[in-house]
Design a protein around this motif. Structure first.
Motif, PDB file in Angstrom:
ATOM      1  N   UNK A  28       1.080  -1.419   0.241  1.00 53.39           N
ATOM      2  CA  UNK A  28       0.006  -0.101  -0.099  1.00 53.39           C
ATOM      3  C   UNK A  28       1.051   1.298   0.227  1.00 53.39           C
ATOM      4  N   UNK A  29       0.474   2.214  -1.435  1.00 53.96           N
ATOM      5  CA  UNK A  29       1.082   3.400  -1.023  1.00 53.96           C
ATOM      6  C   UNK A  29       1.000   4.625  -1.679  1.00 53.96           C
ATOM      7  N   UNK A  30       0.972   5.236  -1.586  1.00 55.75           N
ATOM      8  CA  UNK A  30       0.663   6.997  -2.119  1.00 55.75           C
ATOM      9  C   UNK A  30       1.660   7.443  -2.968  1.00 55.75           C
ATOM     10  N   UNK A  31       1.395   7.220  -4.495  1.00 57.31           N
ATOM     11  CA  UNK A  31       2.465   7.875  -5.840  1.00 57.31           C
ATOM     12  C   UNK A  31       2.095   9.196  -5.783  1.00 57.31           C
ATOM     13  N   UNK A  32       3.346  10.460  -6.151  1.00 57.03           N
ATOM     14  CA  UNK A  32       2.616  11.769  -6.390  1.00 57.03           C
ATOM     15  C   UNK A  32       3.375  11.101  -7.450  1.00 57.03           C
ATOM     16  N   UNK A  33       4.705  12.395  -7.862  1.00 56.24           N
ATOM     17  CA  UNK A  33       4.725  12.056  -8.927  1.00 56.24           C
ATOM     18  C   UNK A  33       5.172  11.045 -10.232  1.00 56.24           C
ATOM     19  N   UNK A  34       5.176  10.924 -11.534  1.00 56.03           N
ATOM     20  CA  UNK A  34       5.156   9.576 -12.253  1.00 56.03           C
ATOM     21  C   UNK A  34       5.629  10.432 -13.936  1.00 56.03           C
ATOM     22  N   UNK A  35       7.054   9.153 -13.905  1.00 56.79           N
ATOM     23  CA  UNK A  35       7.256  10.559 -15.603  1.00 56.79           C
ATOM     24  C   UNK A  35       7.563   9.842 -15.842  1.00 56.79           C
ATOM     25  N   UNK A  36       8.377   9.743 -17.358  1.00 55.36           N
ATOM     26  CA  UNK A  36       9.035   9.376 -18.269  1.00 55.36           C
ATOM     27  C   UNK A  36      10.662  10.082 -18.667  1.00 55.36           C
ATOM     28  N   UNK A  37      10.860   8.849 -19.205  1.00 56.34           N
ATOM     29  CA  UNK A  37      12.711   9.867 -19.421  1.00 56.34           C
ATOM     30  C   UNK A  37      12.972   9.018 -20.357  1.00 56.34           C
ATOM     31  N   UNK A  38      14.170   9.375 -20.747  1.00 59.00           N
ATOM     32  CA  UNK A  38      14.323   8.381 -21.976  1.00 59.00           C
ATOM     33  C   UNK A  38      16.540   8.623 -22.176  1.00 59.00           C
ATOM     34  N   UNK A  39      17.105   7.768 -22.430  1.00 54.78           N
ATOM     35  CA  UNK A  39      18.401   7.532 -22.888  1.00 54.78           C
ATOM     36  C   UNK A  39      18.644   7.192 -23.855  1.00 54.78           C
ATOM     37  N   UNK A  40      19.450   7.711 -24.775  1.00 51.37           N
ATOM     38  CA  UNK A  40      19.700   7.136 -25.829  1.00 51.37           C
ATOM     39  C   UNK A  40      21.784   6.655 -25.497  1.00 51.37           C
ATOM     40  N   UNK A  41      22.249   5.968 -26.574  1.00 49.74           N
ATOM     41  CA  UNK A  41      23.361   5.762 -26.853  1.00 49.74           C
ATOM     42  C   UNK A  41      24.427   6.505 -26.529  1.00 49.74           C
ATOM     43  N   UNK A  42      25.184   6.736 -25.572  1.00 48.18           N
ATOM     44  CA  UNK A  42      26.055   7.325 -25.118  1.00 48.18           C
ATOM     45  C   UNK A  42      25.388   9.508 -25.126  1.00 48.18           C
ATOM     46  N   UNK A  43      24.471   8.986 -24.784  1.00 48.33           N
ATOM     47  CA  UNK A  43      23.456  10.289 -24.215  1.00 48.33           C
ATOM     48  C   UNK A  43      22.962  10.202 -22.609  1.00 48.33           C
ATOM     49  N   UNK A  44      23.148  11.305 -21.558  1.00 48.28           N
ATOM     50  CA  UNK A  44      22.575  10.968 -20.949  1.00 48.28           C
ATOM     51  C   UNK A  44      21.152  10.799 -20.288  1.00 48.28           C
ATOM     52  N   UNK A  45      20.524   9.837 -19.518  1.00 53.45           N
ATOM     53  CA  UNK A  45      19.149  10.030 -18.982  1.00 53.45           C
ATOM     54  C   UNK A  45      18.536  11.903 -18.838  1.00 53.45           C
ATOM     55  N   UNK A  46      17.063  11.921 -19.519  1.00 55.44           N
ATOM     56  CA  UNK A  46      16.841  13.272 -19.721  1.00 55.44           C
ATOM     57  C   UNK A  46      15.092  12.482 -19.484  1.00 55.44           C
ATOM     58  N   UNK A  47      14.521  14.027 -19.092  1.00 50.28           N
ATOM     59  CA  UNK A  47      12.919  13.750 -18.919  1.00 50.28           C
ATOM     60  C   UNK A  47      12.413  14.545 -19.998  1.00 50.28           C
TER      61      UNK A  47
END
Length: 120
Positions: A28-47
């Motif tokens: 049992x939990x309460x969720x606040x933010x949910x989101x998606x990030x992506x990371x291309x090869x050789x790149x940093x993860x981004x929102x």
């Protein structure tokens, strides 16, 4: 124990669409933010996009007008509708959820990545 599971990636041609899903389950939990990030090869993860429990959204400039984040609080699920996909959208997409289990502090849980490939 909390699980965050992402699904919906795949191969799509430029201009096509995909919908990603991310569901949180477990204790049992309460969720606040949910989101998606992506990371291309050789790149940093981004929102890519995020949504608060109140419905406020935030998008990366590169996806505004093409991607839409939505959320089903009853199912503890967040979606990412991706339209007009471009080759530069190719990446591994990760979802996350900021949540509390009982009275414990806020913790960010990450789902496994799902590959999105945009290619002709």
């Amino acid at each position: 124990q909390v699980r965050v599971v992402a699904s919906g990636g795949g191969l799509v041609q430029p201009g096509g669409s995909l919908r990603l899903s991310c569901a949180a389950s477990g204790s049992i939990f309460t969720i606040y933010h949910m989101g998606w990030y992506r990371q291309a090869p050789g790149e940093q993860r981004e929102l890519v996009a995020s949504m608060s429990s109140g419905g406020s959204t935030n998008y990366a400039d590169s996806v505004k007008g093409r991607f839409t984040i939505s959320r089903d609080n009853a199912k503890n699920t967040v979606y990412l509708q991706m339209n007009s996909l471009k080759p530069e959208d190719t990446a591994v997409y990760y979802c996350n959820a900021d949540l509390k289990v009982g009275g414990n502090p806020l913790v960010t849980y990450w789902g496994q990545g799902t590959q999105v490939t945009v290619s002709s």
